[in-house]
Design a protein around this motif. Structure first.
Motif, mmCIF file in Angstrom:
data_model
loop_
_atom_site.group_PDB
_atom_site.id
_atom_site.type_symbol
_atom_site.label_atom_id
_atom_site.label_comp_id
_atom_site.label_asym_id
_atom_site.label_seq_id
_atom_site.Cartn_x
_atom_site.Cartn_y
_atom_site.Cartn_z
ATOM 1 N N ALA A 1 32.486 53.319 35.060
ATOM 2 C CA ALA A 1 32.666 52.002 34.437
ATOM 3 C C ALA A 1 34.138 51.747 34.119
ATOM 4 C CB ALA A 1 31.835 51.906 33.164
ATOM 5 N N PHE A 2 34.858 52.781 33.732
ATOM 6 C CA PHE A 2 36.290 52.615 33.467
ATOM 7 C C PHE A 2 37.035 52.245 34.748
ATOM 8 C CE2 PHE A 2 35.863 54.649 29.301
ATOM 9 C CZ PHE A 2 36.799 53.927 28.575
ATOM 10 N N LEU A 3 36.672 52.874 35.871
ATOM 11 C CA LEU A 3 37.348 52.564 37.129
ATOM 12 C C LEU A 3 37.092 51.118 37.551
ATOM 13 C CD1 LEU A 3 37.704 55.640 37.143
ATOM 14 C CD2 LEU A 3 37.155 55.616 39.572
ATOM 15 N N ALA A 4 35.814 50.713 37.565
ATOM 16 C CA ALA A 4 35.474 49.355 37.991
ATOM 17 C C ALA A 4 35.873 48.317 36.938
ATOM 18 C CB ALA A 4 33.977 49.270 38.273
ATOM 19 N N GLY A 5 35.551 48.619 35.688
ATOM 20 C CA GLY A 5 35.869 47.682 34.616
ATOM 21 C C GLY A 5 37.358 47.503 34.412
ATOM 22 N N GLY A 6 38.115 48.574 34.646
ATOM 23 C CA GLY A 6 39.566 48.478 34.513
ATOM 24 C C GLY A 6 40.139 47.445 35.464
ATOM 25 N N TRP A 7 39.642 47.455 36.718
ATOM 26 C CA TRP A 7 40.099 46.467 37.689
ATOM 27 C C TRP A 7 39.683 45.058 37.281
ATOM 28 C CZ3 TRP A 7 42.878 44.194 41.083
ATOM 29 C CH2 TRP A 7 42.369 43.155 41.855
ATOM 30 N N VAL A 8 38.451 44.896 36.815
ATOM 31 C CA VAL A 8 37.958 43.568 36.439
ATOM 32 C C VAL A 8 38.807 42.973 35.318
ATOM 33 C CG1 VAL A 8 36.020 42.312 35.412
ATOM 34 C CG2 VAL A 8 35.596 43.995 37.214
ATOM 35 N N VAL A 9 39.099 43.773 34.284
ATOM 36 C CA VAL A 9 39.895 43.274 33.159
ATOM 37 C C VAL A 9 41.335 43.010 33.592
ATOM 38 C CG1 VAL A 9 40.810 43.837 30.873
ATOM 39 C CG2 VAL A 9 38.435 44.421 31.449
ATOM 40 N N TYR A 10 41.922 43.946 34.336
ATOM 41 C CA TYR A 10 43.297 43.769 34.804
ATOM 42 C C TYR A 10 43.414 42.506 35.666
ATOM 43 C CZ TYR A 10 47.151 44.274 38.106
ATOM 44 O OH TYR A 10 48.234 44.029 38.911
ATOM 45 N N ASP A 11 42.481 42.320 36.598
ATOM 46 C CA ASP A 11 42.496 41.151 37.464
ATOM 47 C C ASP A 11 42.337 39.869 36.644
ATOM 48 O OD1 ASP A 11 42.451 39.999 40.219
ATOM 49 O OD2 ASP A 11 40.429 39.388 39.630
ATOM 50 N N GLY A 12 41.475 39.928 35.639
ATOM 51 C CA GLY A 12 41.289 38.764 34.775
ATOM 52 C C GLY A 12 42.557 38.415 34.011
ATOM 53 N N LEU A 13 43.260 39.437 33.517
ATOM 54 C CA LEU A 13 44.525 39.190 32.810
ATOM 55 C C LEU A 13 45.553 38.550 33.733
ATOM 56 C CD1 LEU A 13 44.858 42.494 30.728
ATOM 57 C CD2 LEU A 13 44.385 40.202 29.842
ATOM 58 N N CYS A 14 45.603 39.035 34.984
ATOM 59 C CA CYS A 14 46.553 38.471 35.956
ATOM 60 C C CYS A 14 46.241 37.008 36.239
ATOM 61 C CB CYS A 14 46.524 39.271 37.254
ATOM 62 S SG CYS A 14 47.247 40.920 37.120
#
Length: 398
Positions: free
Chosen positions: A129-142
């Protein structure tokens, strides 16, 4: 045989991962250097053809002339080099290695019950979840803050620090570090897959149709590429951190990792600016000072050893600690280990001479750092660690 096969699979994946990462990072660093070192073309013909920058270099007995077109060359070249497979190979080999070593052995490598008493299944699910969720949150911030690079940079940094705190309070320190590195590396490779390459494809397709490419996809991809540049050194440190238990076993390991990542980003920024002709020496000096400060702060203190009033006055000898090593350590540190294909770092405790030769290592790993046994899978007790400490501080007598 199962442990032997696992070790060989581990070796093969690690080797591939290192080779692919060197190729990806090397190419990435080269293009950052090239991008920042380009100069305006001197001749009118180059400017007329749409060349926005050029660089002359010498290497390997020859001269090279690199040119950059903004937005595109007048005519589509017959062949194009795409910088993508090195990224994908790095992520896939890294995830394979993470799966073999951590996800398939969660009780040994992911879980530390003194940190959080979670089940193996929960540990695996949360790690993924950290691997997938990390991308989702990072992409959302961008997407949300992408118009302001400075605000976005601060937001991404805060998010990574928050994840660092969270993982170090869920997993073993060693696993927490690797999960943060894998999370950042996943975002780096996802940037290539979802943004950088698609943006370039849109520009290439437009040029192939004889149209003027829209520069916006390229600019969005460029922004993600810049983020990858600053993620690189922190991720490289994390990938080698499992060899240095004094980092991830520290009581405040999340602060240590955050500061080391900051130092890495500062040092990387120095080289980025240097390529553009700006030498901001305060950046590497501050980064190095930060690393020295972390080292001083994290320096080990002598472990507390019971005084004669609270412990037996009888000296602790090798024969007294041998049963502890046999019960808690020999499963890995033996000529014929049962948990691994071979003894880690070649350290074995089969004979008294081998134990004596590794006395300081035993004290450091089992007493000072409490890094061993991994995840305390063999359930060494505080009293047993105390006895090991007493044996070492009394001279590691035979």
């Amino acid at each position: 045989m199962e442990a032997f096969v696992t070790d060989w699979l581990n070796l093969a994946l690690r080797w591939l991962h290192v080779v692919a990462a060197i190729a990806w990072i090397g190419e990435s660093f080269y293009f950052v250097m090239l991008d920042n070192g380009l100069k305006a073309p001197q001749d009118a013909d180059s400017r007329q053809r749409g060349v926005s920058g050029e660089m002359w270099s010498v290497h390997g007995g020859g001269f090279y002339h690199s040119q950059k077109y903004l937005v595109s060359p007048p005519k589509m070249p017959a062949e194009l080099h795409w910088s993508k497979w090195k990224s994908y190979a790095t992520w896939m080999s890294g995830f394979g290695l993470f799966t073999v070593l951590y996800l398939m052995q969660p009780e040994t490598y992911l879980i530390d019950k003194s940190v959080a008493n979670i089940t193996p299944t929960a540990a695996v699910v949360i790690a993924l979840a950290f691997l997938a969720g990390g991308w989702v949150v990072y992409d959302g911030l961008c997407r949300l803050l992408g118009k302001n690079d400075r605000v976005l940079g601060v937001a991404v940094a805060i998010f990574i620090v928050a994840c660092t705190y969270a993982t170090t309070h869920i997993f073993s320190g060693r696993a927490a570090y690797l999960i943060i590195g894998a999370m950042m590396a996943t975002s780096m490779s996802a940037n290539v897959f979802f943004w950088i390459i698609p943006g370039q494809r849109k520009m290439v397709d437009a040029l192939s149709r004889g149209q003027t490419p829209d520069p916006r996809p390229g600019k969005l991809g460029k922004q993600r590429s810049v983020h990858n540049t600053y993620f690189t050194l922190p991720v490289v440190f994390i990938m080698i951190s499992n060899h240095y238990a004094f980092t991830y076993t520290n009581k405040y390991n999340w602060i240590m990792l955050s500061l080391i990542m900051l130092a890495g980003a500062m040092i990387r920024q120095f080289f980025v600016l240097r390529h553009a002709g700006k030498n901001v020496y305060a950046l590497p000096v501050a980064g190095a000072a930060l690393l020295v400060g972390v080292a001083v702060w994290a320096a080990p203190r002598p472990a507390a050893v019971p005084t004669p009033a609270s412990a037996s006055a009888k000296p602790v000898r090798l024969a007294d600690i041998q049963p502890i090593l046999q019960a808690r350590c020999i499963e890995c540190h033996s000529a014929k280990p049962t948990m691994m294909g071979s003894a880690p770092a070649g350290v074995m405790f089969d004979t008294p001479d081998e134990i004596s030769a590794n006395a300081e290592r035993i004290y450091q790993q089992a007493v000072q750092l409490k890094a061993m046994p991994l995840g305390n899978v063999t359930h060494i007790t505080a009293e047993e660690r105390t006895k090991l400490a007493q044996w070492f501080t009394e001279g590691a007598q035979k």
